[in-house]
Structures are given as structure tokens and as C-alpha cells.
Scaffold this motif. Structure first.
Motif, short mmCIF file in Angstrom:
data_model
loop_
_atom_site.label_atom_id
_atom_site.label_comp_id
_atom_site.label_asym_id
_atom_site.label_seq_id
_atom_site.Cartn_x
_atom_site.Cartn_y
_atom_site.Cartn_z
N PRO A 82 0.83 -1.21 0.00
CA PRO A 82 0.00 0.00 0.00
C PRO A 82 0.87 1.26 0.00
N GLU A 83 0.29 2.36 -0.44
CA GLU A 83 1.05 3.61 -0.55
C GLU A 83 1.40 4.23 0.80
N PHE A 84 0.81 3.75 1.89
CA PHE A 84 1.12 4.29 3.21
C PHE A 84 2.20 3.49 3.93
N ALA A 85 2.81 2.50 3.23
CA ALA A 85 3.78 1.63 3.90
C ALA A 85 4.97 1.35 2.98
N ALA A 86 6.07 0.95 3.60
CA ALA A 86 7.25 0.46 2.90
C ALA A 86 7.70 -0.79 3.64
N GLY A 87 8.35 -1.70 2.91
CA GLY A 87 8.73 -2.96 3.53
C GLY A 87 10.20 -3.28 3.38
N GLU A 88 10.70 -4.00 4.37
CA GLU A 88 12.05 -4.53 4.27
C GLU A 88 11.97 -6.05 4.37
N TRP A 107 14.20 -3.92 -0.47
CA TRP A 107 13.35 -2.86 0.05
C TRP A 107 12.13 -2.76 -0.84
N LEU A 108 10.95 -2.67 -0.26
CA LEU A 108 9.71 -2.58 -1.01
C LEU A 108 9.15 -1.17 -0.82
N ASP A 109 9.20 -0.38 -1.87
CA ASP A 109 8.70 0.99 -1.82
C ASP A 109 7.17 1.01 -1.82
N PRO A 110 6.60 2.09 -1.30
CA PRO A 110 5.14 2.25 -1.36
C PRO A 110 4.66 2.19 -2.81
N GLY A 111 3.61 1.42 -3.05
CA GLY A 111 3.08 1.30 -4.40
C GLY A 111 3.71 0.20 -5.23
N TRP A 112 4.66 -0.56 -4.66
CA TRP A 112 5.25 -1.69 -5.37
C TRP A 112 4.19 -2.77 -5.42
N GLN A 113 3.84 -3.24 -6.62
CA GLN A 113 2.66 -4.09 -6.70
C GLN A 113 2.68 -5.07 -7.85
N GLY A 114 1.89 -6.13 -7.65
CA GLY A 114 1.64 -7.09 -8.71
C GLY A 114 2.83 -7.93 -9.10
N SER A 115 3.82 -8.06 -8.23
CA SER A 115 5.06 -8.76 -8.59
C SER A 115 5.48 -9.75 -7.52
N HIS A 116 6.15 -10.78 -8.01
CA HIS A 116 6.88 -11.65 -7.09
C HIS A 116 8.14 -10.90 -6.69
N LEU A 117 8.59 -11.11 -5.48
CA LEU A 117 9.83 -10.51 -5.02
C LEU A 117 11.00 -11.34 -5.56
N THR A 118 11.99 -10.69 -6.16
CA THR A 118 13.20 -11.37 -6.60
C THR A 118 14.24 -11.24 -5.50
N GLN A 151 5.03 11.74 -2.44
CA GLN A 151 4.54 12.55 -3.56
C GLN A 151 4.34 11.68 -4.79
N ARG A 152 5.29 10.79 -5.04
CA ARG A 152 5.19 9.84 -6.17
C ARG A 152 5.56 8.47 -5.63
N SER A 153 4.64 7.53 -5.77
CA SER A 153 4.91 6.19 -5.26
C SER A 153 5.61 5.35 -6.33
N TYR A 154 5.99 4.15 -5.95
CA TYR A 154 6.62 3.23 -6.89
C TYR A 154 5.67 2.86 -8.03
#
Length: 171
Positions: A82-88, A107-118, A151-154
Motif C-alpha cells: 500500500p502507498e502508506f507503507a514500505a517494507g524490508e 526494500w519494497l517501496d510504497p506502491g510496489w505491486q503485482g510482482s513476485h519478489l526477486t 509525492q510519487r509512489s513506486y
């Protein structure tokens, strides 16, 4: 602020879900376990990494990662941050005790979506072969709530959204 099990569970059952497929047993007090998926890229002595299909490997017949070798593997889960969070992403301590290591570039930026993590996975041992297979719990995601929306998400800036297989560098 780090999100708790209750918040993670709520996000996993939302639309879109934080991860799919969702398994409630993967939720920890302040993290979510993630598992190895079926696609990988295997380092070669020369040239580009070779695609690796992990389908068919299991705990009784794992893919063997030789000592001091490295490969890229995709997570089983597809993420929608979600755009309100970031992940490690952190290696599970059980895997570290076996000799695995993960790249620090997780690192998972806000708005990172629809993907498998590499994930860049390495066998750091000198002598022991390590086995991997789809479904193996390898790492955990810790989500941090942001103090403000970016201001601009992933979703607007990212190059790895909607990747459904493991991805090498896009530059």
C-alpha cells in the motif's frame, strides 16, 4: 512504526491483498513469512544467468545450492504494497543458521505491486550443500507505516511492478 500481526492480517484480507496467495499461518507478531516460488535465474561461469524452473522440487528432492554459489529466486507470493507503507525483507534466522544469505537490496517501496519478489540467495558455507524448493520459508517482510504519503509512489516510478517471474537487473 512497524505493522503488527493484526494489521498485516487485515491487509492480507483487503483488496488488493498485501500478498497472494495468503496463508494466515505465515503471519508473525511483526512480520510476514515469505516462501520460495518456482522461478529462478542461475549464475553461469560465462554469459547471462540461465532460467531455472523449480517446479517439481520438494523437501524430499530439493534443488541443491552448492557451497559459495548464488542465484536469484522469486517469492511464491505476489505483493501489493500500500502507498502508506514500505517494507524490508530479512532472511529468516533458521535459514541463516543453515548457511543461507540474502542480498541486502531488499526494500519494497510504497506502491510496489503485482510482482513476485526477486531475492538474491547465496550458500555461504564452505562445505555444505543446501537445498531449496518451492514453498520453503526463506525470509520475512516487515512493513513500516510512513509518516506521510509519498509525492510519487513506486506505482509511478518503478520498473519492476507486475513482474510475474524472477527478474535480473533492469539497469
Amino acid at each position: 512504526m512497524i505493522l503488527t500481526d493484526q494489521e498485516l492480517n487485515q491487509l492480507c484480507q483487503g483488496t488488493p491483498p498485501l500478498v497472494e496467495p495468503f496463508d494466515p499461518s505465515l503471519i508473525n507478531p511483526a512480520s510476514l513469512d515469505i516462501r520460495i516460488g518456482t522461478s529462478g535465474l542461475n549464475e553461469q561461469e560465462e554469459g547471462e544467468p540461465m532460467p531455472l524452473d523449480l517446479t517439481g522440487y520438494d523437501p524430499n528432492r530439493p534443488y541443491i545450492l552448492e557451497p559459495q554459489t548464488w542465484l536469484l529466486v522469486a517469492s511464491l507470493e505476489v505483493f501489493h504494497i500500500p502507498e502508506f507503507a514500505a517494507g524490508e525483507v530479512r532472511l529468516k534466522s533458521s535459514r541463516a543458521r543453515e548457511g543461507f544469505d540474502l542480498s541486502l537490496a531488499l526494500w519494497l517501496d510504497p506502491g510496489w505491486q503485482g510482482s513476485h519478489l526477486t531475492m538474491a540467495l547465496r550458500n555461504t558455507t564452505r562445505f555444505r550443500r543446501l537445498g531449496i524448493y518451492p514453498g520453503l520459508k526463506i525470509a520475512q517482510v516487515i512493513l513500516h507505516r510512513l509518516s506521510n504519503l509519498p509525492q510519487r509512489s513506486y506505482a509511478q516510478t518503478g520498473r519492476y511492478n507486475f513482474d510475474r517471474r524472477v527478474q535480473g537487473s533492469k539497469g
